[in-house]
Design a protein around this motif. Structure first.
Motif, mmCIF file in Angstrom:
data_model
loop_
_atom_site.group_PDB
_atom_site.id
_atom_site.type_symbol
_atom_site.label_atom_id
_atom_site.label_comp_id
_atom_site.label_asym_id
_atom_site.label_seq_id
_atom_site.Cartn_x
_atom_site.Cartn_y
_atom_site.Cartn_z
ATOM 1 N N GLN A 36 -6.577 0.972 37.546
ATOM 2 C CA GLN A 36 -7.187 2.280 37.276
ATOM 3 C C GLN A 36 -8.134 2.693 38.387
ATOM 4 O OE1 GLN A 36 -8.924 1.803 33.374
ATOM 5 N NE2 GLN A 36 -7.175 2.791 32.391
ATOM 6 N N ALA A 37 -8.913 1.757 38.863
ATOM 7 C CA ALA A 37 -9.906 2.079 39.886
ATOM 8 C C ALA A 37 -9.305 2.226 41.274
ATOM 9 C CB ALA A 37 -11.002 1.010 39.902
ATOM 10 N N HIS A 38 -8.231 1.483 41.561
ATOM 11 C CA HIS A 38 -7.691 1.446 42.928
ATOM 12 C C HIS A 38 -6.173 1.624 42.964
ATOM 13 C CE1 HIS A 38 -11.619 -0.031 44.147
ATOM 14 N NE2 HIS A 38 -11.538 -0.926 43.190
ATOM 15 N N GLY A 39 -5.616 2.304 41.991
ATOM 16 C CA GLY A 39 -4.165 2.460 41.886
ATOM 17 C C GLY A 39 -3.514 3.052 43.115
ATOM 18 N N GLU A 40 -4.220 3.958 43.785
ATOM 19 C CA GLU A 40 -3.631 4.586 44.976
ATOM 20 C C GLU A 40 -3.441 3.584 46.116
ATOM 21 O OE1 GLU A 40 -7.973 4.532 45.545
ATOM 22 O OE2 GLU A 40 -6.732 5.174 43.867
ATOM 23 N N ARG A 41 -4.228 2.518 46.113
ATOM 24 C CA ARG A 41 -4.105 1.481 47.147
ATOM 25 C C ARG A 41 -2.985 0.499 46.846
ATOM 26 N NH1 ARG A 41 -9.709 -1.254 47.786
ATOM 27 N NH2 ARG A 41 -8.513 -2.474 49.297
ATOM 28 N N TYR A 42 -2.567 0.450 45.587
ATOM 29 C CA TYR A 42 -1.556 -0.515 45.156
ATOM 30 C C TYR A 42 -0.438 0.197 44.383
ATOM 31 C CZ TYR A 42 -5.504 -3.532 46.197
ATOM 32 O OH TYR A 42 -6.568 -4.144 46.812
ATOM 33 N N PRO A 43 0.349 1.024 45.061
ATOM 34 C CA PRO A 43 1.365 1.807 44.341
ATOM 35 C C PRO A 43 2.431 0.949 43.655
ATOM 36 C CG PRO A 43 1.633 2.046 46.719
ATOM 37 C CD PRO A 43 0.348 1.297 46.490
ATOM 38 N N ALA A 44 2.821 -0.161 44.242
ATOM 39 C CA ALA A 44 3.832 -1.014 43.614
ATOM 40 C C ALA A 44 3.287 -1.638 42.334
ATOM 41 C CB ALA A 44 4.299 -2.098 44.578
ATOM 42 N N LEU A 45 2.041 -2.066 42.356
ATOM 43 C CA LEU A 45 1.417 -2.634 41.169
ATOM 44 C C LEU A 45 1.266 -1.575 40.086
ATOM 45 C CD1 LEU A 45 0.121 -5.107 39.854
ATOM 46 C CD2 LEU A 45 -2.046 -4.432 40.900
ATOM 47 N N THR A 46 0.879 -0.377 40.489
ATOM 48 C CA THR A 46 0.744 0.719 39.540
ATOM 49 C C THR A 46 2.087 1.023 38.886
ATOM 50 O OG1 THR A 46 -1.072 1.644 40.825
ATOM 51 C CG2 THR A 46 0.016 3.126 39.291
ATOM 52 N N ALA A 47 3.158 1.041 39.683
ATOM 53 C CA ALA A 47 4.491 1.282 39.140
ATOM 54 C C ALA A 47 4.915 0.167 38.192
ATOM 55 C CB ALA A 47 5.500 1.421 40.281
ATOM 56 N N ALA A 48 4.575 -1.077 38.526
ATOM 57 C CA ALA A 48 4.928 -2.204 37.659
ATOM 58 C C ALA A 48 4.214 -2.102 36.314
ATOM 59 C CB ALA A 48 4.579 -3.525 38.342
ATOM 60 N N PHE A 49 2.947 -1.697 36.338
ATOM 61 C CA PHE A 49 2.212 -1.525 35.079
ATOM 62 C C PHE A 49 2.808 -0.396 34.256
ATOM 63 C CE2 PHE A 49 -0.903 -4.531 36.240
ATOM 64 C CZ PHE A 49 -1.631 -4.808 35.088
ATOM 65 N N ALA A 50 3.194 0.693 34.913
ATOM 66 C CA ALA A 50 3.813 1.808 34.200
ATOM 67 C C ALA A 50 5.125 1.366 33.559
ATOM 68 C CB ALA A 50 4.030 2.979 35.151
ATOM 69 N N SER A 51 5.891 0.575 34.277
ATOM 70 C CA SER A 51 7.155 0.070 33.752
ATOM 71 C C SER A 51 6.923 -0.828 32.541
ATOM 72 C CB SER A 51 7.895 -0.699 34.837
ATOM 73 O OG SER A 51 9.062 -1.293 34.315
ATOM 74 N N ALA A 52 5.940 -1.719 32.646
ATOM 75 C CA ALA A 52 5.624 -2.610 31.519
ATOM 76 C C ALA A 52 5.164 -1.815 30.308
ATOM 77 C CB ALA A 52 4.566 -3.620 31.927
#
Length: 82
Positions: A36-52
């Protein structure tokens, strides 16, 4: 050793979290604050969380990890055979 280590790690997380807790949910809650705080720096992680989240946030680390390990071993076997 890789497979045994993965299974052992999941079992240890489950034991440490107790029978009522879900270790993946606890980890996701902590990591979720980072996303939430740094999602723009970690787009792949953000996408993985959205998928989960789209899968209902189910605890599936054992199966997911086993599939990735076996996929990787399959690639290695193919490369060495070719």
């Amino acid at each position: 050793m890789l497979l045994a280590g993965h299974v052992r790690g999941i079992a240890q997380q489950s034991r440490a979290a107790g029978s009522a807790a879900k270790p993946e949910a606890e980890f996701a809650a902590v990591l979720g604050t980072v996303v939430q705080a740094h999602g723009e720096r970690y787009p792949a992680l953000t996408a993985a969380f959205a998928s989960a989240a789209s899968l209902g946030g189910q605890d599936q680390a054992l199966d997911f990890g086993l599939q990735r390990i076996l996929d990787g071993l399959g690639v290695l076997i193919t490369q060495r055979a070719g």
